[in-house]
Design a protein around this motif. Structure first.
Motif, short mmCIF file in Angstrom:
data_model
loop_
_atom_site.label_atom_id
_atom_site.label_comp_id
_atom_site.label_asym_id
_atom_site.label_seq_id
_atom_site.Cartn_x
_atom_site.Cartn_y
_atom_site.Cartn_z
N VAL A 12 0.86 -1.18 0.00
CA VAL A 12 0.00 0.00 0.00
C VAL A 12 0.90 1.23 0.00
O VAL A 12 1.81 1.34 0.82
N ILE A 13 0.65 2.14 -0.92
CA ILE A 13 1.44 3.36 -1.06
C ILE A 13 0.57 4.55 -0.65
O ILE A 13 -0.42 4.85 -1.32
N ILE A 14 0.93 5.19 0.47
CA ILE A 14 0.17 6.34 0.97
C ILE A 14 0.99 7.59 0.71
O ILE A 14 1.95 7.88 1.42
N GLU A 15 0.63 8.31 -0.34
CA GLU A 15 1.46 9.43 -0.81
C GLU A 15 0.59 10.38 -1.61
O GLU A 15 -0.15 9.96 -2.51
N GLN A 52 -4.57 -5.66 3.91
CA GLN A 52 -3.57 -6.24 4.80
C GLN A 52 -2.24 -6.47 4.06
O GLN A 52 -1.78 -7.60 3.89
N PRO A 53 -1.60 -5.39 3.61
CA PRO A 53 -0.39 -5.52 2.80
C PRO A 53 0.81 -6.02 3.59
O PRO A 53 0.86 -5.91 4.82
N THR A 54 1.79 -6.52 2.86
CA THR A 54 3.04 -6.91 3.49
C THR A 54 3.84 -5.68 3.88
O THR A 54 4.43 -5.61 4.95
N ILE A 55 3.89 -4.69 2.98
CA ILE A 55 4.62 -3.45 3.22
C ILE A 55 3.74 -2.25 2.89
O ILE A 55 2.97 -2.28 1.93
N THR A 56 3.87 -1.21 3.68
CA THR A 56 3.18 0.05 3.43
C THR A 56 4.20 1.18 3.46
O THR A 56 5.03 1.25 4.37
N THR A 57 4.18 2.03 2.44
CA THR A 57 5.01 3.24 2.48
C THR A 57 4.11 4.40 2.87
O THR A 57 2.95 4.48 2.46
#
Length: 269
Positions: A12-15, A52-57
């Motif tokens: 998930v990319i929060i930007e 439910q991502p493995t990685i979130t930025t």
């Protein structure tokens, strides 16, 4: 070459910056991830709950709620690894970011190759899944019902690591201080587990950085000063959560100029 095992992983990319979102999307897709985009903190939390991502930025300067608050909310509903991205690069910003629940902190502008290396390092760490029944009940993570039962057989359980009244369970990722459960991030748990395994052997900041990267047995990897500062920040957060006093440590002591180790095992202290 893309790792086939990573094809089903989600990021998930929060930007809110479209150009940065596009760059992050490219980096994650090249690493074999499926990506989900969010432009605001609120949308980002909802995306994490849904996927439910493995990685979130996570950017810090977001519309509405800032990245620090977003990280705190995410930590209540997911064990996703959080990489905080920000133009704020002061030590105080890094400490606050990690205290909010981030596993790594990368200053903008960043190099795509460095981000890719950090992604790969996170993927080598063991990850504890946080079960969330549904979005309606996700705001309050459930406590492990096995804690009380496990305590009854604490002495003989191979999955437990003990130091004074501090207990760590490798299987359930449970940490107890004086029989009270303490919430740690995966990174903080990894640091504590390493120190408990090492007992009185000193672990340097560079050594701990390599352990968290999954390169504990490597001798040729470079560990820079930013990586060491991140370890210092994680260690400060860990000590705060377990109630350790750096001036008179009960659990973890600093060996000045070298690293960290457990305090002596003293009965009755």
């Amino acid at each position: 070459m893309t790792d086939p095992s990573a094809q089903t992983q989600t990021a998930v990319i929060i930007e809110d910056d479209a150009a940065v979102r596009s760059l992050l999307d490219e980096v994650f897709r090249s690493a074999g991830f499926r990506t989900v985009m969010a432009e605001t903190g609120t949308d980002g939390v909802e995306a994490v709950i849904a996927h439910q991502p493995t990685i979130t930025t996570l950017d810090i300067n977001l519309p509405g709620i800032d990245g620090f608050e977003v990280a705190r909310r995410i930590r209540k509903v997911s064990s996703t690894y959080i990489i905080m991205l920000s133009a704020l690069a002061e030590e105080s910003d890094i400490v606050l970011g990690l205290a909010s629940g981030a596993d790594d902190y990368l200053a903008k502008p960043f190099r795509p190759r460095e981000l890719r290396a950090r992604i790969e390092a996170l993927m080598r760490r063991p990850r504890t899944e946080l079960t969330v029944p549904d979005a309606a009940t996700a705001a309050v993570p459930a406590r492990n019902p096995a804690v009380s039962a496990a305590l009854e057989d604490l002495e003989g359980a191979a999955v437990w690591r003990l130091h004074r009244d501090l207990s760590l369970n490798l299987e359930t990722h449970t940490v107890l201080v004086a029989q009270k459960e303490v919430d740690l991030t995966p990174t903080e748990f990894g640091l504590l587990a390493t120190l408990l395994e090492s007992k009185r052997r000193v672990r340097s900041k560079a050594d701990l950085a390599l352990v968290l990267r999954g390169e504990a047995f490597a001798s040729s990897y470079f560990v820079g000063e930013p990586d060491k500062r991140v370890i210092e920040a994680h260690m400060a957060n860990l000590r705060r959560k377990i109630g350790d006093n750096t001036a008179d440590p009960r659990y973890i002591e600093t060996v000045r100029g070298v690293g960290y180790r457990l305090t002596p095992q003293v009965d009755g202290r």
